[in-house]
Design a protein around this motif. Structure first.
Motif: not given
Length: 254
Positions: A130-133, A123-128, A71-72, A29-31
């Motif tokens: 979330l960061c995207f949206f 774990l990967w799906t939720v985190s990724y 992406f970085k 989320a911070l990302f």
């Protein structure tokens, strides 16, 4: 199926208790917040910190700069973080001997592995995503006039590469009964992918392109048709890693 869902629930509960889920969600989320903020304000920060008399010309930031940060951070930090968090997915089970009772009571070993993979994938799906949206929302806010083509292809490609790494990490976790072996095994796998690019004729089959050329996808320099071979390789490697993990786990001691 009941045993599979029960063991998957156990995995998710452990991710909650050991704060891995909280840590992953918080950092991703911070990302998501930092990606557009960095793109928006980095030129101003650089200008303020430059010594007097030195002027640098920096182009006006756009929405592409925000996705460049996404992406970085996703490849250099996000994937690394997920691999670190999941590296001990089997080590504690081996150490505590908790799998012995489950297997002796009739729980299939493949159920254990698929539940482990599902928990890690969630774990990967939720985190990724979330960061995207979060990145997507802030990018629209700071760069309302920007247009982004092929965003879905670029984002999904990186997500699929993350799934491949999780499958490889699970295979490493079966091969090595500690937390360091899977890390080294996954690192060796990535090294092979980098060396793969030394052969130009075979590079189009390299799944590494899914995580290394996302900006080319956004700029339409790389289209779905260009990624079909890499996507096929990624799918085959993911399935092969899972099947190999199941086969080895059936023969290994607990």
């Amino acid at each position: 199926m009941r045993a599979y869902f029960a063991f998957t629930k156990k995995e998710l509960t452990e991710y909650t208790r050991n704060f891995k889920l909280f840590l992953a969600i918080t950092l991703f989320a911070l990302f998501g917040i930092m990606n557009p903020l960095t793109a928006k304000f980095l030129p101003d920060l650089l200008a303020n910190f430059m010594p007097k008399g030195i002027t640098i010309l920096i182009a006006e930031p756009t929405n592409l700069d925000s996705w460049m940060q996404f992406f970085k951070n996703g490849t250099q930090t996000g994937l690394f973080l997920i691999v670190i968090l999941l590296s001990g997915m089997m080590a504690k089970e081996y150490e505590k001997g908790t799998l012995i009772n489950m297997v002796t009571k009739g729980l299939p070993r493949r159920t254990i592995l698929f539940a482990k993979f599902t928990g890690a994938l969630l774990l990967w799906t939720v985190s990724y995503w979330l960061c995207f949206f979060i990145t997507w929302g802030y990018t629209l806010y700071y760069f309302p006039d920007g247009t982004t083509e092929n965003l879905a292809l670029a984002v999904v490609s990186l997500y699929l590469f993350g799934i491949l790494l999780i499958a490889v990490l699970l295979l490493g976790a079966v091969l090595f009964k500690n937390a360091y072996g899977p890390l080294l095994f996954t690192g060796a796998f990535l090294m092979v992918l980098f060396l793969w690019n030394l052969f130009p004729k075979a590079s189009e089959w390299n799944p590494l392109v899914l995580a290394s050329r996302n900006m080319d996808m956004l700029q339409r320099a790389l289209l779905l048709a260009d990624l079909q071979k890499a996507l096929l390789t990624a799918a085959l490697l993911t399935v092969s890693a899972l099947l190999a993990a199941v086969k080895i786990f059936k023969k290994t001691g607990l």
